[in-house]
Design an enzyme around this catalytic site. Structure first.
Site, PDB file in Angstrom:
ATOM      1  N   ASP A  14      48.165  -3.407 -15.808  1.00 18.48           N
ATOM      2  CA  ASP A  14      47.338  -2.487 -15.410  1.00 18.48           C
ATOM      3  C   ASP A  14      47.401  -1.506 -14.595  1.00 18.48           C
ATOM      4  O   ASP A  14      46.929  -0.307 -14.922  1.00 18.48           O
ATOM      5  CB  ASP A  14      46.018  -3.586 -15.132  1.00 18.48           C
ATOM      6  CG  ASP A  14      45.739  -4.562 -16.181  1.00 18.48           C
ATOM      7  OD1 ASP A  14      45.794  -4.347 -17.244  1.00 18.48           O
ATOM      8  OD2 ASP A  14      44.874  -5.312 -15.842  1.00 18.48           O
ATOM      9  N   ARG A  95      41.909  -7.519   1.367  1.00 17.47           N
ATOM     10  CA  ARG A  95      41.591  -5.987   0.677  1.00 17.47           C
ATOM     11  C   ARG A  95      41.356  -5.125   1.890  1.00 17.47           C
ATOM     12  O   ARG A  95      41.760  -4.046   1.804  1.00 17.47           O
ATOM     13  CB  ARG A  95      40.079  -6.189   0.006  1.00 17.47           C
ATOM     14  CG  ARG A  95      40.136  -7.040  -1.331  1.00 17.47           C
ATOM     15  CD  ARG A  95      41.392  -6.957  -2.017  1.00 17.47           C
ATOM     16  NE  ARG A  95      41.536  -7.509  -3.440  1.00 17.47           N
ATOM     17  CZ  ARG A  95      42.502  -8.323  -3.770  1.00 17.47           C
ATOM     18  NH1 ARG A  95      43.711  -8.347  -3.214  1.00 17.47           N
ATOM     19  NH2 ARG A  95      42.391  -8.980  -4.968  1.00 17.47           N
ATOM     20  N   ASP A 124      35.669  -7.305  -5.427  1.00 16.66           N
ATOM     21  CA  ASP A 124      36.779  -6.599  -4.815  1.00 16.66           C
ATOM     22  C   ASP A 124      36.481  -5.125  -4.975  1.00 16.66           C
ATOM     23  O   ASP A 124      36.820  -4.270  -4.103  1.00 16.66           O
ATOM     24  CB  ASP A 124      38.210  -6.904  -5.812  1.00 16.66           C
ATOM     25  CG  ASP A 124      38.640  -8.110  -4.968  1.00 16.66           C
ATOM     26  OD1 ASP A 124      38.451  -8.724  -3.885  1.00 16.66           O
ATOM     27  OD2 ASP A 124      39.672  -8.767  -5.858  1.00 16.66           O
ATOM     28  N   SER A 175      43.128 -15.136 -14.115  1.00 16.34           N
ATOM     29  CA  SER A 175      43.202 -14.155 -13.268  1.00 16.34           C
ATOM     30  C   SER A 175      43.783 -14.746 -11.929  1.00 16.34           C
ATOM     31  O   SER A 175      42.947 -15.671 -11.445  1.00 16.34           O
ATOM     32  CB  SER A 175      41.932 -13.494 -13.228  1.00 16.34           C
ATOM     33  OG  SER A 175      42.098 -12.458 -12.251  1.00 16.34           O
TER      34      SER A 175
END
Length: 397
Positions: A14, A95, A124, A175
């Site tokens: 991706d 993050r 996220d 995922s």
């Protein structure tokens, strides 16, 4: 001058496709930035070369494993941070660590925009974008999957059309996000919340039901920081890694939870965080021994709020910074040793030792040598219950 976009790059399909996709959609040059927060996998140099081969004008990689452990995981340990009392903020902690490097790269390369690969229904996207604007308010943010409807099928077609050097194998049904503090698994058959997790989804932990010998470990802390395992000095990163191995081998740290996402939906998540759960369990118990009662009670309220803010992507917010100051102050006396037995999916505290201990044996004992003056208890209880007694006379009249 050509616009520049900094892309949070993982090396997968991706984000590799996003390099060319962003260039075509915006006309901008793309700088790829990959950050190692202990997730394992491919070598950083391999990832860097792939980004360049996929069309990035620049590619930066950063080994931030120690930084992540010291600046992000350690505050979570000091805070005993468990979102909804169970989840040790595995992805939420990584993050802001990645954001810091994205913003630094944007400033270095004169970029006006930062891009990420998040969808429009997860946490996220908020963590990335709220963090980015908190550090650099003038930066713009884009998310190709969300903003340009870059579906998986479209990504594979784009990859094949441009002959990008990345495999377009069938996507895993799950995922997965992982770093040194833990691993998160979602989607696939797990979206039916009646379905039990299967053993195949786990990597950091062994089946806790299998028979094995128990493992006894002593974790030493200094002012809330894990500094030794079984008497041998360790860095924070080493403490997490060693306990990932030892607690993981005992099946500790598996979490199956339906959690409240920031975007307003409930989501079924399966986590495994053996090192995090072992360290937080030990730290909590050492606080029980060394932190004064009223401070401990108030800290529990702060811990919940701290965990919610980090989960919600507000790592760089003023309130989060202020709470950090409180938590660090509350950890000033959290020094000592905790002995634990790791076995059968549980980390059980069996011993505590600290020069900063507030536990007074002579006050606690019921045997000879008791220094607690029990004669004072009656008057204390009378005054302590007086307001309730007066109210009861009125209410029961």
């Amino acid at each position: 001058m050509t616009e520049r976009v900094v892309l949070a790059y993982s090396g997968g399909l991706d984000t590799s496709v996003a390099i060319g996709w962003i260039a075509e959609e915006t006309g901008a040059e793309v700088i790829a930035v990959a950050v190692d927060v202990g997730q394992g996998g491919e070598d950083l140099d391999v990832i860097r070369k792939r980004a360049l081969d996929c069309g990035a004008v620049e590619a930066e990689v950063a080994d931030a494993s120690d930084e992540f452990a010291n600046e992000y995981c350690l505050p979570a340990i000091k805070a005993n941070a468990l979102y909804m009392d169970r989840y040790p903020l595995v992805s939420a902690l990584s993050r802001p660590a990645i954001v810091k490097h994205l913003v630094a790269a944007a400033k270095k390369h004169g970029a006006t925009t930062v891009a990420h690969g998040c969808t429009g229904k997860g946490n996220d996207q908020v963590r990335f974008e709220a963090g980015i604007v908190a550090l650099a308010p003038d930066l713009k943010c884009i998310a190709p999957v969300r903003d340009y409807a870059m579906t998986r099928d479209k990504a594979i077609a784009f990859c094949e059309e441009k002959q990008l050097p990345i495999a377009t194998t069938k996507k895993s049904p799950y995922s997965i996000d992982q770093n040194v503090f833990g691993r998160a698994v979602e989607t696939g058959f797990l979206e039916d919340i009646w379905n039990a997790p299967i053993e195949d989804i786990y990597e950091y932990t062994s089946n806790p039901a299998l028979p094995r010998e128990a493992d006894e470990v002593v974790i030493s802390f200094k002012e809330g920081v894990p500094v030794a395992i079984d008497g041998k000095p360790v860095s924070v990163l080493q403490a997490i890694q060693q306990l990932n191995d030892r607690a993981g081998a005992q099946g500790i740290g598996r979490i199956d939870i339906v959690e409240d996402r920031l975007v307003g939906i409930k989501s079924r998540e399966v986590y495994e965080a053996p090192g995090a759960i072992a360290l937080i369990t030990a730290h909590q118990e050492l606080e029980n021994v060394t932190v004064e009662r009223e401070l401990a009670r108030y800290k529990r309220q702060v811990e919940q709020r701290w965990g919610e803010m980090v989960y919600d992507g507000l790592w760089f917010s003023p309130l989060k910074r202020a709470l950090d100051g409180f938590i660090n102050e509350a950890n000033q006396h959290v020094t000592g040793d905790i002995r634990m037995t790791l076995h059968g999916g549980r980390a059980v505290v069996t011993g505590r030792k600290s020069d900063e201990s507030l536990y007074d044996f002579n006050l606690a004992t019921y045997d000879s040598g008791d220094t607690f003056d029990q004669s004072k208890a009656q008057g204390f209880i009378e005054i302590f219950g007086l307001s309730s007694k007066i109210a009861a006379r009125r209410d029961l009249a």
